[in-house]
Design a protein around this motif. Structure first.
Motif, PDB file in Angstrom:
ATOM      1  N   UNK A  85      29.151  52.621  66.000  1.00  0.00           N
ATOM      2  CA  UNK A  85      28.595  51.324  66.386  1.00  0.00           C
ATOM      3  C   UNK A  85      29.230  50.186  65.592  1.00  0.00           C
ATOM      4  N   UNK A  86      29.322  49.034  66.230  1.00  0.00           N
ATOM      5  CA  UNK A  86      29.855  47.831  65.595  1.00  0.00           C
ATOM      6  C   UNK A  86      28.864  46.698  65.846  1.00  0.00           C
ATOM      7  N   UNK A  87      28.240  46.245  64.793  1.00  0.00           N
ATOM      8  CA  UNK A  87      27.263  45.174  64.910  1.00  0.00           C
ATOM      9  C   UNK A  87      27.958  43.841  65.138  1.00  0.00           C
ATOM     10  N   UNK A  88      27.231  42.877  65.652  1.00  0.00           N
ATOM     11  CA  UNK A  88      27.760  41.526  65.745  1.00  0.00           C
ATOM     12  C   UNK A  88      28.177  41.054  64.350  1.00  0.00           C
ATOM     13  N   UNK A  89      29.363  40.470  64.266  1.00  0.00           N
ATOM     14  CA  UNK A  89      29.920  40.058  62.981  1.00  0.00           C
ATOM     15  C   UNK A  89      30.806  41.098  62.341  1.00  0.00           C
ATOM     16  N   UNK A  90      30.893  42.303  62.937  1.00  0.00           N
ATOM     17  CA  UNK A  90      31.628  43.409  62.312  1.00  0.00           C
ATOM     18  C   UNK A  90      33.106  43.126  62.143  1.00  0.00           C
TER      19      UNK A  90
END
Length: 224
Positions: A85-90
């Motif tokens: 997973x890649x969060x917003x801002x990653x």
């Protein structure tokens, strides 16, 4: 409808990937409106969003790299490629967008978000800090081949913006139509595209100078 999913501000953390004490690549979503202003010339670490800054002041920050945008759709692509997973801002972006192909945006295109007017200025060029932050073998090569760089933007009209704000393309250049993706390819993997960028309105002055230097080396009389 194109809009901003998340507004992200960096918190300083150690930078073991460059000879610098810290980095601001660790961007985290913030709640509520964020003030956006023109940071001034590169070299101070200032960027557009209040509370944010860069630490590699030679290569980042300043008016033409005031705000960095990356699409949620591109983060979703990378989630599939990387298997995590890649969060917003990653990716160190200030604005995580949705509903717009940010890599098809034109250099000089203007976006209205909240009360802020931004202008697309140049593509993000990956660096050692980005590679170290993602911790993926061969990341710079992988990222370059994908041609999903996301754009930097300069601040034309300061104001405030927030998550959930609509993103409206207010204007696009009519004559010199060079996309973020094309300019990225010219700078990274396809130098034959560099003539597209010669004296291109909206491109940062330092990029104009880099284009002139590289083109001068390819002219027939450059080594005579």
């Amino acid at each position: 409808m194109p809009h901003v999913l998340s507004v992200n501000v960096g918190r300083p953390r150690p930078n073991p990937w460059k000879r610098l004490p810290s980095t601001g690549i660790d961007k985290q979503p913030v709640a509520g409106p964020v003030a956006v202003t023109s940071p001034g010339p590169k070299g101070t670490g200032a960027v557009g969003l209040a509370g944010d800054r860069v630490h590699d002041v030679r290569h980042h920050g300043g008016d033409y790299q005031a705000v960095y945008a990356y699409a949620r759709e591109d983060l979703d692509h990378w989630e599939g490629e990387l298997g995590r997973p890649l969060a917003s801002g990653a990716f160190g972006e200030n604005l995580t967008t949705t509903g717009i192909d940010v890599n098809a945006a034109l250099i000089g295109e203007r976006w209205r978000i909240g009360s802020v007017l931004l202008e697309v200025s140049c593509p993000r060029i990956p660096c050692a800090t980005f590679a170290g932050w993602l911790d993926e073998e061969g990341w710079l090569r992988t990222f370059t081949r994908a041609v999903r760089p996301g754009p930097y933007l300069r601040v034309v009209e300061p104001g405030e913006l927030a998550a959930g704000d609509e993103l409206t393309v207010e204007s696009r250049p009519d004559d010199r139509r060079v996309t973020v993706a094309e300019s990225f390819r010219a700078f990274t993997s396809e130098p034959e595209l560099l003539p597209l960028l010669a004296d291109l309105p909206g491109l940062p002055p330092e990029d104009h100078e880099a284009v002139r230097r590289r083109l001068s080396r390819t002219r027939p009389d450059a080594t005579s």
